[in-house]
Motif scaffolding. Sequence first.
Motif, short mmCIF file in Angstrom:
data_model
loop_
_atom_site.label_atom_id
_atom_site.label_comp_id
_atom_site.label_asym_id
_atom_site.label_seq_id
_atom_site.Cartn_x
_atom_site.Cartn_y
_atom_site.Cartn_z
N GLY A 185 0.99 -1.23 0.59
CA GLY A 185 0.01 -0.08 -0.10
C GLY A 185 0.78 1.12 0.02
N SER A 186 2.19 1.49 0.52
CA SER A 186 2.81 2.60 1.06
C SER A 186 3.65 2.75 -1.16
CB SER A 186 4.65 1.97 1.89
OG SER A 186 4.81 1.37 0.88
N LYS A 187 2.97 1.56 -1.56
CA LYS A 187 3.92 2.54 -2.77
C LYS A 187 3.02 3.43 -3.38
CE LYS A 187 5.96 -1.84 -3.86
NZ LYS A 187 5.76 -3.67 -4.46
N VAL A 188 1.42 3.41 -2.74
CA VAL A 188 0.51 4.93 -3.54
C VAL A 188 0.45 5.23 -2.80
CG1 VAL A 188 0.37 3.13 -5.58
CG2 VAL A 188 -0.74 2.67 -3.51
N ARG A 189 1.36 5.44 -1.15
CA ARG A 189 0.50 6.28 -0.07
C ARG A 189 -0.81 5.69 0.51
NH1 ARG A 189 4.58 10.75 0.43
NH2 ARG A 189 5.70 10.59 -1.09
N ARG A 238 8.18 5.42 5.84
CA ARG A 238 7.25 5.04 4.73
C ARG A 238 5.89 6.71 5.23
NH1 ARG A 238 7.60 1.05 1.40
NH2 ARG A 238 10.02 -0.21 1.70
N ALA A 239 5.88 7.52 4.34
CA ALA A 239 4.52 8.40 3.54
C ALA A 239 3.44 7.56 3.78
CB ALA A 239 5.40 9.51 3.51
N GLY A 240 2.31 7.70 3.81
CA GLY A 240 1.01 6.36 3.42
C GLY A 240 -0.20 7.36 4.98
N LEU A 241 -0.98 7.45 4.02
CA LEU A 241 -1.82 7.12 4.78
C LEU A 241 -2.45 5.87 5.04
CD1 LEU A 241 -4.93 9.71 5.50
CD2 LEU A 241 -5.66 9.18 3.50
N LEU A 242 -3.12 6.61 6.82
CA LEU A 242 -3.68 4.59 7.17
C LEU A 242 -5.07 4.81 6.21
CD1 LEU A 242 -2.11 3.92 9.96
CD2 LEU A 242 -1.34 3.67 8.05
N VAL A 243 -5.49 4.08 5.82
CA VAL A 243 -7.10 3.75 4.42
C VAL A 243 -8.56 2.28 5.56
CG1 VAL A 243 -8.38 3.53 2.69
CG2 VAL A 243 -6.20 5.23 3.13
N GLU A 244 -9.04 2.65 6.32
CA GLU A 244 -9.17 1.35 6.92
C GLU A 244 -9.81 1.00 5.16
OE1 GLU A 244 -13.15 1.71 9.93
OE2 GLU A 244 -11.27 1.22 10.68
N VAL A 245 -10.39 -0.10 5.32
CA VAL A 245 -11.00 -1.18 4.43
C VAL A 245 -11.50 -2.69 4.59
CG1 VAL A 245 -9.97 -0.08 1.86
CG2 VAL A 245 -8.94 -2.12 3.58
N PRO A 246 -12.52 -2.68 4.26
CA PRO A 246 -13.01 -3.80 5.05
C PRO A 246 -12.79 -5.22 3.92
CG PRO A 246 -14.79 -2.80 3.35
CD PRO A 246 -14.14 -2.25 3.53
N LEU A 247 -13.00 -6.56 4.31
CA LEU A 247 -12.00 -7.55 3.48
C LEU A 247 -13.50 -8.11 3.99
CD1 LEU A 247 -9.66 -8.76 3.16
CD2 LEU A 247 -9.25 -10.06 5.32
N PRO A 248 -14.39 -8.40 2.54
CA PRO A 248 -14.85 -8.79 2.16
C PRO A 248 -15.08 -10.78 2.65
CG PRO A 248 -14.12 -8.92 0.67
CD PRO A 248 -13.26 -8.15 1.45
N ARG A 249 -16.14 -11.73 2.66
CA ARG A 249 -16.12 -12.99 2.56
C ARG A 249 -15.69 -13.46 3.62
NH1 ARG A 249 -15.58 -13.50 -4.40
NH2 ARG A 249 -17.09 -12.19 -4.99
N GLU A 250 -14.92 -14.80 3.01
CA GLU A 250 -14.87 -15.75 4.44
C GLU A 250 -13.01 -15.35 4.82
OE1 GLU A 250 -15.15 -18.88 6.54
OE2 GLU A 250 -16.08 -18.79 5.15
N MET A 251 -12.53 -14.10 4.62
CA MET A 251 -11.14 -13.50 5.53
C MET A 251 -11.50 -12.65 5.97
SD MET A 251 -8.40 -16.12 4.77
CE MET A 251 -7.82 -14.60 5.68
N GLY A 252 -12.56 -11.46 5.73
CA GLY A 252 -12.89 -11.14 6.95
C GLY A 252 -13.69 -11.44 7.69
N ARG A 253 -14.77 -12.55 7.59
CA ARG A 253 -15.24 -13.42 8.41
C ARG A 253 -14.53 -14.56 9.86
NH1 ARG A 253 -16.75 -17.81 10.65
NH2 ARG A 253 -15.75 -18.92 8.91
#
Length: 261
Positions: A151-155, A216-231
């Motif tokens: 993720g840090s590659k695109v900040r 490293r610079a980068g904004l922490l972005v909260e994202v949902p993890l769907p499906r089985e791994m999210g559960r």
Amino acid sequence: MAGGTGQVGREVVRLALDAGLDVTVLSRRPPSGASPVHHDGARYFQADVTTGAGLAEALQGADVVIDCLEGQFGKARRKFADGGARLLAAAAVAGVGKAVLLSIINCDQSSAAFYVSKAAKERVYALSSLETVVVRATQFHSLVTAVFQAGSKVRLIPVFKGARFQTISPANVASELLAEALREPSEERHRTRTIGGPDIRSMRELAEIWRKASGRAGLLVEVPLPREMGRYLRNGLNLVPSQRTGTDTFEAWLAKREESL
């Protein structure tokens, strides 16, 4: 040592050599002497658990097998359990007494394909004529680090919503695998134990630690993890609070591994 060139396997090889043990590593592509995953003092054999080629020669004279093989994608994942059965059968013919398998915590409670393949291999081990020990580990420090690095590659550093981790270092896992391999024979023919890292932290906390350590610079972005791994993560199936076996904290592991920053 099956899978002795991966991140855990090569740590097992290093620890075993340091202990004065005779170590044989089987690999489909044995490393050259100049390779960073090659350990002087270990013997490397070309062998393939998907076909059985080279297994008899590689296992000759072995007392115990430690299996750190991986099969994350495609044919390797589909044939993962079959490869385990082939390895165990060859080990039995060679007179090996015990087999120790590296697996993943609660893999039998997830329908994610990789975890399903791990659970299938555990069942193969439970049917073996050898004494077997399955060591289930929580996720490695390197797993979350790889997510942060990408993720840090695109900040934009992703943080899975609601996810907590009890990450453990590959070296700590390797130490437990070797200890099980050297343990006296057990009356219980097939055992499973679970090991975890020293701390339970949210993914956001881990990301903040990594970002500070790496600079490293980068904004922490909260994202949902769907499906089985999210559960799986939301239900805390990756955690084992009662088994804080590992001693290397995430910070300590990062301090020793510049490539993770």
